[in-house]
Enzyme design. Structure first.
Site, mmCIF file in Angstrom:
data_model
loop_
_atom_site.group_PDB
_atom_site.id
_atom_site.type_symbol
_atom_site.label_atom_id
_atom_site.label_comp_id
_atom_site.label_asym_id
_atom_site.label_seq_id
_atom_site.Cartn_x
_atom_site.Cartn_y
_atom_site.Cartn_z
ATOM 1 N N LYS A 1 0.838 -1.220 0.000
ATOM 2 C CA LYS A 1 0.000 0.000 0.000
ATOM 3 C C LYS A 1 0.865 1.259 0.000
ATOM 4 O O LYS A 1 0.831 2.081 0.923
ATOM 5 C CB LYS A 1 -0.968 -0.026 1.178
ATOM 6 C CG LYS A 1 -1.984 -1.174 1.069
ATOM 7 C CD LYS A 1 -3.079 -1.121 2.087
ATOM 8 C CE LYS A 1 -4.097 -2.220 1.879
ATOM 9 N NZ LYS A 1 -3.572 -3.599 2.136
ATOM 10 N N LEU A 2 1.620 1.409 -1.068
ATOM 11 C CA LEU A 2 2.587 2.504 -1.163
ATOM 12 C C LEU A 2 1.883 3.862 -1.168
ATOM 13 O O LEU A 2 0.833 4.020 -1.787
ATOM 14 C CB LEU A 2 3.417 2.357 -2.446
ATOM 15 C CG LEU A 2 4.127 1.014 -2.648
ATOM 16 C CD1 LEU A 2 4.847 0.997 -3.993
ATOM 17 C CD2 LEU A 2 5.114 0.760 -1.511
ATOM 18 N N GLN B 1 -14.028 -11.327 6.876
ATOM 19 C CA GLN B 1 -14.497 -9.980 7.219
ATOM 20 C C GLN B 1 -15.995 -9.827 6.956
ATOM 21 O O GLN B 1 -16.541 -8.743 7.078
ATOM 22 C CB GLN B 1 -13.700 -8.930 6.449
ATOM 23 C CG GLN B 1 -12.263 -8.813 6.911
ATOM 24 C CD GLN B 1 -11.512 -7.708 6.169
ATOM 25 O OE1 GLN B 1 -11.871 -6.540 6.227
ATOM 26 N NE2 GLN B 1 -10.484 -8.094 5.448
ATOM 27 N N GLY B 2 -16.636 -10.913 6.536
ATOM 28 C CA GLY B 2 -18.095 -10.898 6.475
ATOM 29 C C GLY B 2 -18.745 -11.099 5.123
ATOM 30 O O GLY B 2 -19.880 -11.546 5.058
ATOM 31 N N SER C 1 -12.186 -2.053 3.693
ATOM 32 C CA SER C 1 -13.334 -2.839 4.158
ATOM 33 C C SER C 1 -13.725 -2.574 5.607
ATOM 34 O O SER C 1 -14.849 -2.844 6.010
ATOM 35 C CB SER C 1 -13.024 -4.331 3.979
ATOM 36 O OG SER C 1 -11.781 -4.634 4.579
ATOM 37 N N PRO D 1 -11.173 -7.522 -1.507
ATOM 38 C CA PRO D 1 -10.793 -8.318 -0.335
ATOM 39 C C PRO D 1 -11.884 -8.196 0.736
ATOM 40 O O PRO D 1 -12.808 -7.404 0.584
ATOM 41 C CB PRO D 1 -9.505 -7.655 0.144
ATOM 42 C CG PRO D 1 -9.645 -6.227 -0.276
ATOM 43 C CD PRO D 1 -10.619 -6.161 -1.431
ATOM 44 N N GLY D 2 -11.749 -8.988 1.788
ATOM 45 C CA GLY D 2 -12.736 -8.893 2.866
ATOM 46 C C GLY D 2 -13.770 -9.998 2.779
ATOM 47 O O GLY D 2 -14.857 -9.912 3.343
ATOM 48 N N VAL D 3 -13.412 -11.051 2.041
ATOM 49 C CA VAL D 3 -14.355 -12.159 1.807
ATOM 50 C C VAL D 3 -14.249 -13.183 2.962
ATOM 51 O O VAL D 3 -13.155 -13.494 3.419
ATOM 52 C CB VAL D 3 -14.042 -12.835 0.445
ATOM 53 C CG1 VAL D 3 -14.943 -14.034 0.197
ATOM 54 C CG2 VAL D 3 -14.179 -11.813 -0.679
ATOM 55 N N ASP E 1 3.756 7.396 -1.208
ATOM 56 C CA ASP E 1 4.905 8.296 -1.038
ATOM 57 C C ASP E 1 4.969 9.302 -2.189
ATOM 58 O O ASP E 1 4.072 9.353 -3.031
ATOM 59 C CB ASP E 1 6.190 7.451 -0.936
ATOM 60 C CG ASP E 1 7.189 8.064 0.029
ATOM 61 O OD1 ASP E 1 7.408 9.288 -0.038
ATOM 62 O OD2 ASP E 1 7.753 7.317 0.845
HETATM 63 P P1 XMP Z 1 -8.470 -11.854 4.986
HETATM 64 O O1 XMP Z 1 -7.608 -12.685 5.855
HETATM 65 O O2 XMP Z 1 -9.386 -10.921 5.732
HETATM 66 O O3 XMP Z 1 -7.389 -10.967 4.226
HETATM 67 O O4 XMP Z 1 -9.192 -12.614 3.915
HETATM 68 C C1 XMP Z 1 -7.696 -9.840 3.530
HETATM 69 C C2 XMP Z 1 -6.483 -9.315 2.823
HETATM 70 O O5 XMP Z 1 -6.853 -8.230 2.026
HETATM 71 C C3 XMP Z 1 -6.348 -6.995 2.539
HETATM 72 N N1 XMP Z 1 -7.500 -6.159 2.733
HETATM 73 C C4 XMP Z 1 -7.670 -4.963 2.191
HETATM 74 N N2 XMP Z 1 -6.892 -4.233 1.427
HETATM 75 N N3 XMP Z 1 -8.591 -2.607 1.254
HETATM 76 C C5 XMP Z 1 -7.362 -3.033 0.989
HETATM 77 O O6 XMP Z 1 -6.648 -2.322 0.299
HETATM 78 C C6 XMP Z 1 -9.405 -3.314 2.016
HETATM 79 O O7 XMP Z 1 -10.528 -2.917 2.237
HETATM 80 C C7 XMP Z 1 -8.927 -4.541 2.512
HETATM 81 N N4 XMP Z 1 -9.502 -5.463 3.276
HETATM 82 C C8 XMP Z 1 -8.586 -6.470 3.389
HETATM 83 C C9 XMP Z 1 -5.599 -7.295 3.783
HETATM 84 O O8 XMP Z 1 -4.378 -6.571 3.720
HETATM 85 C C10 XMP Z 1 -5.379 -8.777 3.698
HETATM 86 O O9 XMP Z 1 -4.173 -9.053 3.014
#
Ligand code: XMP
Length: 236
Positions: free
Chosen positions: A81-82, A191-192, A134, A186-188, A84
């Protein structure tokens, strides 16, 4: 462009699943676990996202070895998540691409990637911008979504990250971005969001971490996720 390779890998394997390989712990354990997971998941997983957890656990050389071993089977995404200034962004992306990463995730909010996008394309690498996170506290992203969306479209990022727990923003991003700008969700599960849900709202790929690498049977878990994704896409 490199994301075209991810799309074709997805079509080949009938999958939209990217593994977040966030292993954290002793070096030898994490290295061998990473190799084990990548050796069993190749039929279902098309891309691998590597960030701070694995890199801090196994070191740059460890990450390099993994990418080298699996570069023909997976699309590798660097997730640091750069955020800079432009010249540091460019220098960092160059190092990551030299390591074998095919795409790099950057933040959009510093608005410092105008030059980085064409620079990365020159290296045959893609840039994916963080559009929405998320977790519940991500209110600054919500308040500034329109600005971030316009910036993402304007600079021509190859993709954006939008948390699967907030599908309304996936829908909005799909409407507002160019069709060739891909959405990563992401967030599957942990995260719900349920597997496949984000795809229904317009995401192109789902990123899953713990629900696979912490599962008692990671292969079964990945297979079930891909089956749910296929159903979700089929229902549309
Ligand atoms: P899990 O273990 O929750 O991992 O399945 C989730 C992965 O995704 C990244 N992550 C996010 N990255 N915005 C992002 O940029 C988001 O909303 C977000 N939610 C999860 C987290 O770094 C992990 O690698």
């Amino acid at each position: 462009l490199s994301l075209a390779n991810l799309m074709s890998k997805g079509e080949e394997k009938g999958s939209r699943l990217i593994l977040a390989l966030d292993l954290l712990g002793p070096k030898d354990y994490c290295s061998s676990r990473a190799v084990y997971l990548l050796s069993i998941l190749r039929d279902y997983v098309i891309g691998v996202k590597i960030g701070h957890p694995l890199t801090l656990s196994i070191g740059i050389k460890g990450v390099l070895d993994i990418i080298k071993q699996y570069s023909s089977e997976y699309f590798f995404i660097a997730d640091f998540k750069l955020a800079d200034v432009p010249h540091i962004m460019k220098a960092t992306v160059k190092v990551l691409v030299d390591m074998g990463f095919n795409a790099v995730i950057t933040h959009l909010f510093p608005m410092s990637i105008d030059e980085l996008v064409p620079f990365s394309h020159g290296l045959n690498a893609s840039i994916i911008g963080v559009l929405m996170m998320s977790h519940k506290g991500a209110v600054l992203f919500e308040k500034n979504l329109n600005v971030l969306l316009d910036y993402a479209r304007g600079v021509g990022v190859d993709g954006v990250v939008v948390g699967a727990t907030k599908p309304m923003y996936i829908k909005l991003a799909r409407e507002r971005l160019n069709r060739d700008q891909l959405i990563f969700a992401p967030g599957v599960i942990r995260q719900g969001a349920t597997a496949g849900e984000a795809l229904k709202f317009g995401a192109d790929f789902e990123i899953v971490g713990r629900a696979i690498y912490e599962a008692p049977d990671p292969l079964l878990s990945a297979r079930r996720i891909v089956e749910s994704e296929r159903e979700a896409l089929h229902d549309q």
